[in-house]
Design a protein around this motif. Structure first.
Motif, PDB file in Angstrom:
ATOM      1  N   ALA A 196      48.689 -26.720  19.409  1.00 11.81           N
ATOM      2  CA  ALA A 196      47.086 -27.413  19.596  1.00 11.81           C
ATOM      3  C   ALA A 196      47.002 -28.558  18.335  1.00 11.81           C
ATOM      4  O   ALA A 196      47.091 -29.155  19.417  1.00 11.81           O
ATOM      5  CB  ALA A 196      46.195 -25.790  18.742  1.00 11.81           C
ATOM      6  N   ALA A 227      48.838 -31.014  21.091  1.00 10.97           N
ATOM      7  CA  ALA A 227      47.492 -31.284  22.058  1.00 10.97           C
ATOM      8  C   ALA A 227      47.195 -32.831  21.610  1.00 10.97           C
ATOM      9  O   ALA A 227      46.720 -33.493  21.905  1.00 10.97           O
ATOM     10  CB  ALA A 227      46.629 -29.362  22.646  1.00 10.97           C
ATOM     11  N   ASP A 251      45.821 -35.948  21.742  1.00 12.16           N
ATOM     12  CA  ASP A 251      44.699 -36.129  22.520  1.00 12.16           C
ATOM     13  C   ASP A 251      44.035 -37.615  21.679  1.00 12.16           C
ATOM     14  O   ASP A 251      43.050 -38.158  22.291  1.00 12.16           O
ATOM     15  CB  ASP A 251      43.687 -34.941  22.001  1.00 12.16           C
ATOM     16  N   CYS A 291      32.608 -29.845  26.328  1.00 15.37           N
ATOM     17  CA  CYS A 291      34.101 -29.136  26.386  1.00 15.37           C
ATOM     18  C   CYS A 291      33.582 -27.563  26.030  1.00 15.37           C
ATOM     19  O   CYS A 291      34.047 -26.435  26.108  1.00 15.37           O
ATOM     20  CB  CYS A 291      35.083 -30.019  26.069  1.00 15.37           C
ATOM     21  N   ARG A 322      38.597 -20.570  26.231  1.00 17.21           N
ATOM     22  CA  ARG A 322      39.283 -21.737  25.813  1.00 17.21           C
ATOM     23  C   ARG A 322      40.242 -21.731  26.457  1.00 17.21           C
ATOM     24  O   ARG A 322      40.442 -23.540  26.712  1.00 17.21           O
ATOM     25  CB  ARG A 322      39.838 -21.355  24.613  1.00 17.21           C
ATOM     26  N   ARG A 323      40.946 -20.757  27.037  1.00 13.89           N
ATOM     27  CA  ARG A 323      42.469 -21.516  27.921  1.00 13.89           C
ATOM     28  C   ARG A 323      42.581 -22.018  28.920  1.00 13.89           C
ATOM     29  O   ARG A 323      42.588 -22.835  29.325  1.00 13.89           O
ATOM     30  CB  ARG A 323      42.787 -20.108  28.428  1.00 13.89           C
ATOM     31  N   TYR A 338      40.733 -25.610  28.408  1.00  8.11           N
ATOM     32  CA  TYR A 338      41.659 -26.600  28.280  1.00  8.11           C
ATOM     33  C   TYR A 338      42.350 -26.572  28.950  1.00  8.11           C
ATOM     34  O   TYR A 338      42.973 -28.018  28.745  1.00  8.11           O
ATOM     35  CB  TYR A 338      43.037 -25.437  26.467  1.00  8.11           C
ATOM     36  N   THR A 375      43.131 -30.109  30.026  1.00 10.66           N
ATOM     37  CA  THR A 375      44.913 -31.245  30.358  1.00 10.66           C
ATOM     38  C   THR A 375      45.484 -31.779  31.469  1.00 10.66           C
ATOM     39  O   THR A 375      45.381 -32.715  32.160  1.00 10.66           O
ATOM     40  CB  THR A 375      45.471 -29.871  30.518  1.00 10.66           C
ATOM     41  N   LEU A 390      38.992 -31.781  23.424  1.00 10.95           N
ATOM     42  CA  LEU A 390      39.971 -31.033  23.304  1.00 10.95           C
ATOM     43  C   LEU A 390      39.730 -31.430  21.977  1.00 10.95           C
ATOM     44  O   LEU A 390      40.490 -29.978  21.761  1.00 10.95           O
ATOM     45  CB  LEU A 390      41.592 -32.220  23.942  1.00 10.95           C
ATOM     46  N   LEU A 400      40.544 -28.045  19.626  1.00 13.78           N
ATOM     47  CA  LEU A 400      41.522 -27.382  19.042  1.00 13.78           C
ATOM     48  C   LEU A 400      41.447 -26.879  17.939  1.00 13.78           C
ATOM     49  O   LEU A 400      42.230 -26.141  17.052  1.00 13.78           O
ATOM     50  CB  LEU A 400      42.632 -28.628  19.560  1.00 13.78           C
ATOM     51  N   ALA A 416      49.716 -24.240  28.924  1.00 15.16           N
ATOM     52  CA  ALA A 416      48.030 -22.923  28.506  1.00 15.16           C
ATOM     53  C   ALA A 416      47.959 -21.811  28.341  1.00 15.16           C
ATOM     54  O   ALA A 416      47.314 -21.555  27.351  1.00 15.16           O
ATOM     55  CB  ALA A 416      47.214 -23.717  30.184  1.00 15.16           C
ATOM     56  N   ILE A 418      47.675 -21.249  24.147  1.00 16.19           N
ATOM     57  CA  ILE A 418      46.233 -20.973  23.734  1.00 16.19           C
ATOM     58  C   ILE A 418      44.998 -19.714  23.922  1.00 16.19           C
ATOM     59  O   ILE A 418      45.217 -19.082  24.737  1.00 16.19           O
ATOM     60  CB  ILE A 418      44.910 -22.679  24.317  1.00 16.19           C
TER      61      ILE A 418
END
Length: 499
Positions: free
Chosen positions: A115, A118, A122, A165, A174-175, A178, A182, A214, A218, A281, A284
């Protein structure tokens, strides 16, 4: 609610996996083709074959980029499949215990690392805007006001993405959210081959939508990983570290890659980094954990001190300051005649200093709290920028000017790393994602206004510096008001308890 049967669900999972694979393949093909295009057009051929100038990237006609359209279609297919699969989600996923059993501690650390990584990428994508603009202006021959449209489109996309989002994550998990995000900024990294400025503006907006959601998602994931009273400091520390490394990635890329390949490479490197994050991914989590029980008085004080509207104002003012300064620092640092490489090296040094100072800043957070840290940083930034504007060093002493700007950048980036973890920390578990999304939305709105306002003043260096100093004072004033409100509420609570 209509649900999808088991066999159909398996089929739609296959569609999602296939669509994601097509996005990956098309993005990888576009990335490699950008570096292997034969020949150079007359505008970009700046040196003999084999020289450094010969390696600079240039735009491609849309007809020569079929992989971009294939990636876009596959991404829409992946979104559709995820929405269909999301229809089977019956309410929230059961919460996990607040205190995780020993065997899951390693998994929690893995989630935190992914996280944070990522979040770093971001942040680096947003920070890249400032480094792209000088080279883009030179190639297209546009003025600062026109070039600011790139920042406006990108930040508009991030504001929209922050709202979308948070809602999408509730629908599809969330997965999956995410993964789509990405894949989205991996595919849109091909904006580095856009042939004209208008194409860059459109693609920057689409990239903003992908990356905008994101950060709040996150931060929510990280907040769920650290229940208990240490949540705020832990998440803030990781956020500061991600902000520092994200800017280091952006500035370091500008320092080492831009002189060789040109400004377009700063967009194209989003493809490999995005693919690495998309591959992670599965780490997450979809579920959220329950926060450790806190004293009722502490919950009452936190929620009444940092009301939702006050958080919006706070986030907006910080967005004005951070994005306003970050977008134009690469340009301002060259006003005094510093070479491109020297200016980028100083900005990279600022990012390294922020990484090294992350531990000290966390200690400051524990000692003074997020409000106290913000007030002190705002005061320092204001004094530095006003001194630079009044003295005239911005033009007569370019090295000193660049050094002051990097210190100011360190301060405002730290302020930017504080507000979202605090918002997530004081939110209820079931609303944390939406609260983080709405606060991030107002931060992006402030960021959208910052470059737009400063672009009108960018011809006058002193006016830009004074404007950012005033914005920093605004951030400090909002934080000081919050601190005063907290003291008043604490006294009221004491009186109520005594009665």
């Amino acid at each position: 609610m209509t649900t999808v049967s088991g066999p159909a669900r398996t089929s739609w999972r296959g569609v999602l996996a296939l669509a994601a694979a097509v996005v990956v393949a098309a993005s990888a093909m576009g990335f490699f083709r950008a570096f292997t295009m034969p020949g150079m057009d007359s505008m970009d051929a700046m040196g003999p074959p084999g020289s450094t100038a010969d390696r600079r990237l240039h735009g491609m006609a849309l007809a020569d980029m079929p992989e971009m359209f294939v990636a876009g279609a596959a991404l829409l297919l992946a979104l559709g499949a995820a929405l269909v699969l999301g229809r089977t989600r019956q309410g929230a996923v059961p919460a996990v215990p607040a205190v995780l059993p020993p065997q899951t501690v390693r998994g929690r650390r893995t989630i935190a690392v992914v996280a944070t990584a990522a979040l770093t990428i971001d942040i680096s994508k947003t920070s890249t805007l400032g480094f792209v603009i000088p080279g883009l202006r030179t190639e297209y021959g546009i003025d600062a006001s026109t070039a600011s449209l790139l920042a406006v489109s990108g930040l508009s996309g991030t504001a929209l993405g922050a709202l979308l989002c948070s809602r999408l994550a509730e629908r599809i998990g969330r997965r999956a959210c995410y993964l789509l995000a990405t894949l989205g900024f991996t595919a849109t990294s091909m904006c580095g081959t856009m042939p004209d400025f208008g194409g860059n503006v459109v693609m920057c907006f689409l990239m903003g939508i992908a990356v905008g959601g994101l950060a709040p998602m996150l931060i929510t994931v990280l907040s769920d990983l650290f229940p208990g009273p240490g949540r705020g400091a832990a998440v803030t520390g990781l956020s500061i570290l991600a902000t520092a490394i994200g800017y280091l990635v952006a500035s370091g890329s500008a320092l080492w890659l831009e002189p060789v390949f040109g400004w377009r490479v700063l967009w194209l490197i989003g493809a490999p980094t995005g693919l690495l994050l998309a591959a992670a991914a599965a780490v997450i989590p979809n579920q959220r954990s329950t926060r450790a029980p806190a004293a009722a008085e502490d919950n009452w004080l936190a929620r009444n001190t940092l009301t939702t509207r006050l958080q919006w104002v706070f986030a907006f003012s910080i967005g004005l300051t951070t994005f306003g300064l970050t977008t134009w620092v690469p340009t301002l640092s060259r006003v005094g005649g510093l070479p491109l490489t020297t200016a980028n090296a100083l900005l990279t040094g600022s990012a390294v200093a922020m990484v090294l100072c992350a531990g000290l800043l966390v200690l400051g957070y524990r000692r003074f709290g997020p409000i106290g840290v913000t007030v002190r940083l705002a005061v320092c930034v204001t004094i530095l920028l006003l001194a630079l504007a009044v003295s005239g060093w911005a033009v007569t002493a370019p090295w000193l000017s660049a050094a002051v700007l990097t210190v100011a950048l360190l301060g405002v980036n730290t302020m930017a790393a504080v507000f979202l973890p605090v918002a997530a920390d004081v939110a209820d578990d079931g609303l944390r994602g939406r609260v983080a999304g709405s606060v991030s939305f107002f931060n992006r709105l402030g960021g959208l206004a910052g470059p737009l306002v400063l672009s009108l003043l960018v011809r006058s260096v002193s006016e830009v510096l004074v404007s950012v100093a005033l914005l920093a004072m605004l951030c400090g004033s909002v934080a000081a008001y919050t601190s005063r409100r907290q003291r008043v509420l604490r006294k009221a609570a004491a009186v109520r308890t005594a009665a």
